[in-house]
Write a protein that holds these residues in place. Structure first.
Motif, mmCIF file in Angstrom:
data_model
loop_
_atom_site.group_PDB
_atom_site.id
_atom_site.type_symbol
_atom_site.label_atom_id
_atom_site.label_comp_id
_atom_site.label_asym_id
_atom_site.label_seq_id
_atom_site.Cartn_x
_atom_site.Cartn_y
_atom_site.Cartn_z
ATOM 1 N N GLY B 146 0.830 -1.203 0.000
ATOM 2 C CA GLY B 146 0.000 0.000 0.000
ATOM 3 C C GLY B 146 0.866 1.255 0.000
ATOM 4 O O GLY B 146 0.582 2.231 -0.710
ATOM 5 N N GLU B 147 1.951 1.223 0.786
ATOM 6 C CA GLU B 147 2.860 2.377 0.870
ATOM 7 C C GLU B 147 3.594 2.593 -0.450
ATOM 8 O O GLU B 147 3.766 3.719 -0.906
ATOM 9 C CB GLU B 147 3.886 2.164 2.001
ATOM 10 N N THR B 148 4.023 1.484 -1.066
ATOM 11 C CA THR B 148 4.694 1.574 -2.358
ATOM 12 C C THR B 148 3.763 2.223 -3.377
ATOM 13 O O THR B 148 4.150 3.130 -4.124
ATOM 14 C CB THR B 148 5.071 0.165 -2.870
ATOM 15 N N THR B 149 2.518 1.744 -3.380
ATOM 16 C CA THR B 149 1.521 2.285 -4.300
ATOM 17 C C THR B 149 1.312 3.774 -4.020
ATOM 18 O O THR B 149 1.232 4.589 -4.952
ATOM 19 C CB THR B 149 0.189 1.521 -4.137
ATOM 20 N N ALA B 150 1.243 4.128 -2.730
ATOM 21 C CA ALA B 150 1.019 5.523 -2.336
ATOM 22 C C ALA B 150 2.156 6.410 -2.856
ATOM 23 O O ALA B 150 1.930 7.503 -3.381
ATOM 24 C CB ALA B 150 0.920 5.624 -0.816
ATOM 25 N N HIS B 151 3.378 5.901 -2.713
ATOM 26 C CA HIS B 151 4.559 6.640 -3.156
ATOM 27 C C HIS B 151 4.481 6.904 -4.660
ATOM 28 O O HIS B 151 4.710 8.020 -5.132
ATOM 29 C CB HIS B 151 5.801 5.809 -2.821
ATOM 30 N N TYR B 152 4.155 5.860 -5.403
ATOM 31 C CA TYR B 152 4.030 5.960 -6.858
ATOM 32 C C TYR B 152 2.953 6.970 -7.234
ATOM 33 O O TYR B 152 3.141 7.811 -8.117
ATOM 34 C CB TYR B 152 3.693 4.572 -7.423
ATOM 35 N N LEU B 153 1.816 6.887 -6.549
ATOM 36 C CA LEU B 153 0.689 7.777 -6.834
ATOM 37 C C LEU B 153 1.050 9.236 -6.546
ATOM 38 O O LEU B 153 0.662 10.147 -7.288
ATOM 39 C CB LEU B 153 -0.534 7.370 -6.002
ATOM 40 N N ALA B 154 1.800 9.442 -5.454
ATOM 41 C CA ALA B 154 2.179 10.810 -5.078
ATOM 42 C C ALA B 154 3.043 11.433 -6.173
ATOM 43 O O ALA B 154 2.859 12.595 -6.559
ATOM 44 C CB ALA B 154 2.921 10.794 -3.746
ATOM 45 N N GLN B 155 3.991 10.629 -6.702
ATOM 46 C CA GLN B 155 4.841 11.111 -7.793
ATOM 47 C C GLN B 155 4.018 11.485 -9.016
ATOM 48 O O GLN B 155 4.201 12.535 -9.622
ATOM 49 C CB GLN B 155 5.862 10.039 -8.179
ATOM 50 N N LEU B 156 3.087 10.589 -9.341
ATOM 51 C CA LEU B 156 2.201 10.796 -10.486
ATOM 52 C C LEU B 156 1.429 12.106 -10.327
ATOM 53 O O LEU B 156 1.310 12.899 -11.269
ATOM 54 C CB LEU B 156 1.228 9.613 -10.583
ATOM 55 N N ALA B 157 0.929 12.340 -9.116
ATOM 56 C CA ALA B 157 0.150 13.551 -8.847
ATOM 57 C C ALA B 157 1.010 14.792 -9.054
ATOM 58 O O ALA B 157 0.608 15.728 -9.766
ATOM 59 C CB ALA B 157 -0.401 13.506 -7.423
ATOM 60 N N ARG B 158 2.211 14.762 -8.457
ATOM 61 C CA ARG B 158 3.088 15.939 -8.550
ATOM 62 C C ARG B 158 3.472 16.247 -10.006
ATOM 63 O O ARG B 158 3.581 17.401 -10.408
ATOM 64 C CB ARG B 158 4.346 15.729 -7.701
ATOM 65 N N GLN B 159 3.680 15.164 -10.800
ATOM 66 C CA GLN B 159 4.006 15.345 -12.223
ATOM 67 C C GLN B 159 2.954 16.190 -12.930
ATOM 68 O O GLN B 159 3.247 16.877 -13.908
ATOM 69 C CB GLN B 159 4.079 13.996 -12.938
ATOM 70 N N HIS B 160 1.708 16.073 -12.455
ATOM 71 C CA HIS B 160 0.615 16.796 -13.115
ATOM 72 C C HIS B 160 0.158 17.996 -12.293
ATOM 73 O O HIS B 160 -0.956 18.493 -12.484
ATOM 74 C CB HIS B 160 -0.556 15.845 -13.380
ATOM 75 N N GLY B 161 1.001 18.437 -11.369
ATOM 76 C CA GLY B 161 0.677 19.625 -10.587
ATOM 77 C C GLY B 161 -0.484 19.447 -9.621
ATOM 78 O O GLY B 161 -1.175 20.408 -9.280
ATOM 79 N N VAL B 162 -0.721 18.178 -9.221
ATOM 80 C CA VAL B 162 -1.812 17.917 -8.276
ATOM 81 C C VAL B 162 -1.208 17.649 -6.893
ATOM 82 O O VAL B 162 -0.204 16.958 -6.780
ATOM 83 C CB VAL B 162 -2.639 16.693 -8.729
ATOM 84 N N ARG B 163 -1.826 18.214 -5.824
ATOM 85 C CA ARG B 163 -1.331 18.055 -4.467
ATOM 86 C C ARG B 163 -1.729 16.679 -3.928
ATOM 87 O O ARG B 163 -2.916 16.395 -3.809
ATOM 88 C CB ARG B 163 -1.958 19.144 -3.597
#
Lengths: 197, 197
Positions: B146-163
């Motif tokens: 779950g944490e790994t997935t969260a980390h990946y998702l956070a990166q994805l969000a930042r790439q698109h300027g999403v908090r």
């Protein structure tokens, strides 16, 4: 109500299944068990329509007479009376019993309106009167209602010259004296038997 | 195999249902729940055929777009990413959240062959790129995957300027310090916050 909500509600007809478990079942079937879900639906519909009661022993059966009653390999002089199909199955699985069964589908409980008629005791009496049965094993449960039913059945058997017998009561296998309930301990103590050499 | 045997086997497709429970379910339906059994069979067949996934959030839905995604009353600037439909339901029931959801239907687990493609992360990226979403709440579970997935998702969000934001971790409500696991206690201790006056 959405189809998913309907499915969750529908699962609650099953025993011991509350809202949370029903939800888990619905999600599981949709996520990983659609084929199994299809099978369950089909078999369930068929079972509900087609499974009735054996005309001789009152157990569940899809045929007029169940496989056990119809079998030529069973001892027809012994009749084991049980409360439910589950009890019958438990005895059939755990013991080497080769006689026949009679399933009451309940136990005497006048307050709930369950008397001899509801348990099919008239048909049982007719069967005992026919003279084929020599011993009737009374395998009702060791509860107050089960004992009352057992007492009634024993009288019925004697009226027709059939020997009634009852499952032994005592300590369960592996039962620690310390944790066995008082009633069981008292009974087992009172019914102690001399040990063989 | 008799119809009763088939029914018992069929019930075992349900999660947490072994032979004994399946037997109890079959007997219960035949003894006291034939109408409920008929309903279950019908709804189950319909659900298995008709419930698919919402094209926008990937949650279960019998329509192309689910009720939540189609609703005009939700805040479209907040997107909560969860692992499963059950997690989505838990959040919807327990919190007053009024934003939208995205259901991964799993979590990153390369060893099991579950990568970004299986979790629909391309579609999620497209959605983040569209610019409507301002905050992405990452509500994956507090496990390693779950944490790994969260980390990946956070990166994805930042790439698109999403908090990206993450659910708070710490002592569960009513949790006794003595019985809380070491990891949780250590984390809660390290993340302590000053108490308001």
């Amino acid at each position: 109500m959405s189809l998913l909500e309907q499915l969750i509600e529908a699962f609650r007809v099953l025993p011991g299944v509350g809202r949370k478990t029903a939800q888990r079942m619905a999600y599981h079937v949709l996520e990983r068990g659609r084929d199994g879900g299809r099978d369950l639906s089909r078999v369930l519909a068929e079972a509900v329509e087609r499974i009735g009661h054996c005309s001789q022993c009152r157990d569940f059966s899809e045929t007029e007479v169940c496989a056990v009653c119809a079998s030529g390999g069973r001892d027809r002089q012994v009749l084991c009376v049980v409360e439910s199909p589950a009890d019958r199955l438990a005895i059939e699985t755990a013991t080497g019993y080769r006689g026949l069964y009679y399933v009451l589908q309940g136990r005497l409980s006048p307050l709930d309106g369950i008397g001899p008629r509801e348990l099919g005791l008239e048909a049982l009496a007719t069967r005992l009167a026919a003279g084929e049965v020599g011993e009737m094993i009374v395998a009702t449960s060791a509860t107050v209602e089960g004992e009352t039913t057992a007492h009634y059945l024993a009288q019925l058997a004697r009226q027709h010259g059939v020997r009634p017998s009852r499952l032994a009561q005592g300590l369960p296998l592996g039962g620690e004296l310390e944790y066995v309930d008082r009633g069981t301990l008292s009974h087992a103590f009172g019914s102690r038997a001399e040990m063989p050499r």
